[in-house]
Design a protein around this motif. Structure first.
Motif, short mmCIF file in Angstrom:
data_model
loop_
_atom_site.label_atom_id
_atom_site.label_comp_id
_atom_site.label_asym_id
_atom_site.label_seq_id
_atom_site.Cartn_x
_atom_site.Cartn_y
_atom_site.Cartn_z
N PHE A 1 15.79 -8.46 15.46
CA PHE A 1 14.59 -9.14 15.41
C PHE A 1 13.52 -8.64 16.13
CE2 PHE A 1 11.95 -12.72 16.98
CZ PHE A 1 11.32 -12.95 15.82
N GLN A 2 13.88 -8.15 17.51
CA GLN A 2 12.94 -7.72 18.34
C GLN A 2 12.19 -6.32 17.96
OE1 GLN A 2 11.86 -9.57 21.03
NE2 GLN A 2 13.60 -11.13 20.39
N VAL A 3 13.16 -5.50 17.53
CA VAL A 3 12.90 -4.03 16.98
C VAL A 3 11.99 -4.21 15.82
CG1 VAL A 3 13.53 -1.93 15.76
CG2 VAL A 3 14.68 -2.89 17.92
N SER A 4 12.26 -5.12 14.82
CA SER A 4 11.35 -5.47 13.72
C SER A 4 9.96 -5.86 14.11
CB SER A 4 11.93 -6.41 12.84
OG SER A 4 11.17 -6.60 11.58
N ARG A 5 9.84 -6.73 15.31
CA ARG A 5 8.64 -7.18 15.44
C ARG A 5 7.77 -6.09 16.19
NH1 ARG A 5 8.58 -12.50 18.78
NH2 ARG A 5 9.97 -11.49 20.23
N ARG B 1 7.91 -3.02 15.51
CA ARG B 1 7.59 -2.10 14.41
C ARG B 1 6.28 -2.65 13.83
NH1 ARG B 1 13.37 -0.19 13.20
NH2 ARG B 1 13.59 1.54 14.08
N HIS B 2 6.33 -4.05 13.76
CA HIS B 2 5.15 -4.66 13.24
C HIS B 2 3.68 -4.49 13.99
CE1 HIS B 2 2.55 -7.87 11.55
NE2 HIS B 2 2.36 -8.12 13.01
N TYR B 3 3.92 -4.38 15.11
CA TYR B 3 2.89 -4.09 16.08
C TYR B 3 2.34 -2.58 16.12
CZ TYR B 3 2.31 -8.68 17.60
OH TYR B 3 2.23 -10.31 17.75
N TYR B 4 3.41 -1.77 15.94
CA TYR B 4 3.04 -0.28 15.93
C TYR B 4 2.33 0.04 14.63
CZ TYR B 4 6.22 1.50 19.82
OH TYR B 4 6.80 1.78 20.98
N ALA B 5 2.98 -0.42 13.41
CA ALA B 5 2.19 -0.49 12.17
C ALA B 5 0.72 -0.95 12.45
CB ALA B 5 2.91 -1.11 11.26
N ASP C 1 25.55 -11.75 17.73
CA ASP C 1 24.62 -12.48 18.01
C ASP C 1 23.60 -11.62 18.85
OD1 ASP C 1 25.50 -14.72 16.93
OD2 ASP C 1 26.65 -15.43 18.78
N PHE C 2 23.83 -10.69 19.79
CA PHE C 2 22.98 -9.74 20.41
C PHE C 2 22.27 -9.06 19.51
CE2 PHE C 2 22.18 -5.90 22.84
CZ PHE C 2 21.17 -6.38 23.62
N ARG C 3 23.04 -8.26 18.66
CA ARG C 3 22.60 -7.26 17.74
C ARG C 3 21.53 -8.02 16.86
NH1 ARG C 3 27.92 -5.82 18.70
NH2 ARG C 3 28.23 -3.64 19.55
N GLU D 1 7.48 4.95 20.12
CA GLU D 1 8.23 4.56 18.68
C GLU D 1 9.50 5.19 18.59
OE1 GLU D 1 6.77 3.26 14.38
OE2 GLU D 1 5.47 4.66 15.69
N SER D 2 9.65 6.66 19.27
CA SER D 2 10.82 7.35 19.31
C SER D 2 11.89 6.62 20.18
CB SER D 2 10.57 8.81 19.67
OG SER D 2 9.94 9.62 18.88
N LEU D 3 11.39 6.01 21.26
CA LEU D 3 12.31 5.37 22.12
C LEU D 3 12.88 4.01 21.59
CD1 LEU D 3 10.30 5.08 25.77
CD2 LEU D 3 12.49 5.97 25.36
N LEU D 4 12.10 3.55 20.65
CA LEU D 4 12.36 2.31 19.92
C LEU D 4 13.27 2.74 18.98
CD1 LEU D 4 11.75 -0.91 19.61
CD2 LEU D 4 10.30 -0.24 17.72
N ASN D 5 13.29 4.06 18.25
CA ASN D 5 14.18 4.23 17.31
C ASN D 5 15.63 4.45 18.13
OD1 ASN D 5 12.64 4.00 15.22
ND2 ASN D 5 11.75 6.20 15.47
N ALA D 6 15.27 5.23 19.26
CA ALA D 6 16.67 5.58 19.91
C ALA D 6 17.44 4.29 20.35
CB ALA D 6 16.23 6.35 21.40
N ILE D 7 16.88 3.33 20.64
CA ILE D 7 17.36 1.99 21.24
C ILE D 7 18.23 1.74 20.00
CG2 ILE D 7 16.98 -0.29 21.78
CD1 ILE D 7 14.56 0.58 23.30
N GLU D 8 17.57 1.38 18.93
CA GLU D 8 18.28 1.10 17.90
C GLU D 8 19.35 1.98 17.12
OE1 GLU D 8 16.80 -0.62 13.60
OE2 GLU D 8 16.03 1.32 13.84
#
Length: 283
Positions: A208-212, A214-218, A201-203, A243-250
């Motif tokens: 969902f959070q990461v996808s959102r 990325r939408h704002y980065y775009a 459930d957390f994943r 954005e690299s931090l976001l990728n690292a979190i994922e």
């Protein structure tokens, strides 16, 4: 006095700015100093309400800081950062409203420890991050008013990344920035967040959070083409860092509870080098 003030801001930024100072260094000296002045104001504002103490005391300290900003913009300085900030605001025509928005965002943290909806969270992110970015683009240089909307998106993207990176740390301090309605949608409760539970459930929630984010980065990406060469370079470094931090979190399988995810010094240096063609006006 002005030279001493800028020197103070540069020392503070060099010591505290972390993911930002390496980006500032691609700017010409006048703009770099202005960015340090803005950063120093944001940093000291945040420090005004951090740490132990009664909420009423922190609110009083923030109100006093607001009054000091009023005085500073009239030329009456009671803190060493203010001559540099005043000069920056005048030199680059930074709207006062953005500084006020940051103060409003910091005040929100005094009274809100959770958010019901993303619309509420967006308002907070705008104040503590987008307003900062909107002040920055006046220093970096732009002409097309479309840059304002793109800078707002950039601030939202960076703050959403901050929230995901600091999820465990904030939960430990009694703060949950992820909207309650989204926790409920993914069947993941505040108690699980406080306990650092990483289940399916957390994943799904984090996907969902990461996808959102990325939408704002775009949504922010077109800003690069509307900035001066130096502004384009610093924006590319800052956006690339987060954005690299976001990728690292994922990539860590969302392991934001047991460690603070960051970038290596070499990765940061690489981002600076990648931005140099923009800095030199080659692209």
């Amino acid at each position: 006095m002005l030279a001493r003030s800028y020197a103070y801001c540069e020392r503070l930024a060099r010591r505290e700015a972390g993911n930002f100072y390496h980006a500032f260094r691609v700017l010409p000296r006048p703009q770099r100093r202005a960015m340090c002045a803005l950063y120093a104001f944001m940093r000291v504002t945040d420090d005004t309400t951090d740490g132990p103490g009664l909420v009423s005391e922190k609110q009083s300290a923030l109100a006093c800081w607001r009054e000091q900003l009023d005085l500073a913009l009239l030329g009456d300085y009671v803190h060493p950062l203010y001559p540099a900030l005043h000069d920056t605001v005048q030199r680059y025509a930074v709207p006062r409203a953005y500084l006020d928005a940051v103060l409003d965002g910091v005040e929100m943290d005094l009274f809100k420890t959770s958010y019901e909806t993303f619309a509420e969270l967006y308002r907070y992110c705008y104040r503590v991050a987008s307003a900062v970015g909107l002040a920055c683009i006046h220093v970096w240089g732009f002409e097309d008013p479309k840059a304002i909307d793109y800078a707002e998106s950039a601030g939202i993207a960076l703050q959403l990344t901050n929230i995901l990176r600091d999820l465990g740390e904030d939960a430990g301090r009694g703060r949950i920035y992820l909207p309650k309605e989204e926790l409920k949608r993914f069947n993941y409760g505040p108690a699980q967040l406080h306990a650092g539970v990483r289940n399916e459930d957390f994943r799904r929630l984090m996907d969902f959070q990461v996808s959102r984010a990325r939408h704002y980065y775009a949504g922010a990406r077109p800003l690069s083409g509307l900035l001066s060469p130096a502004g384009r370079a610093v924006f590319q470094v800052m956006a690339g860092t987060y954005e690299s931090l976001l990728n690292a979190i994922e990539k860590s399988d969302y392991n934001v509870f047991s460690k603070r995810i960051g970038l290596s010094r070499w990765r940061k240096l690489g981002l600076v080098m990648q931005a140099m063609p923009a800095r030199l006006g080659w692209v």
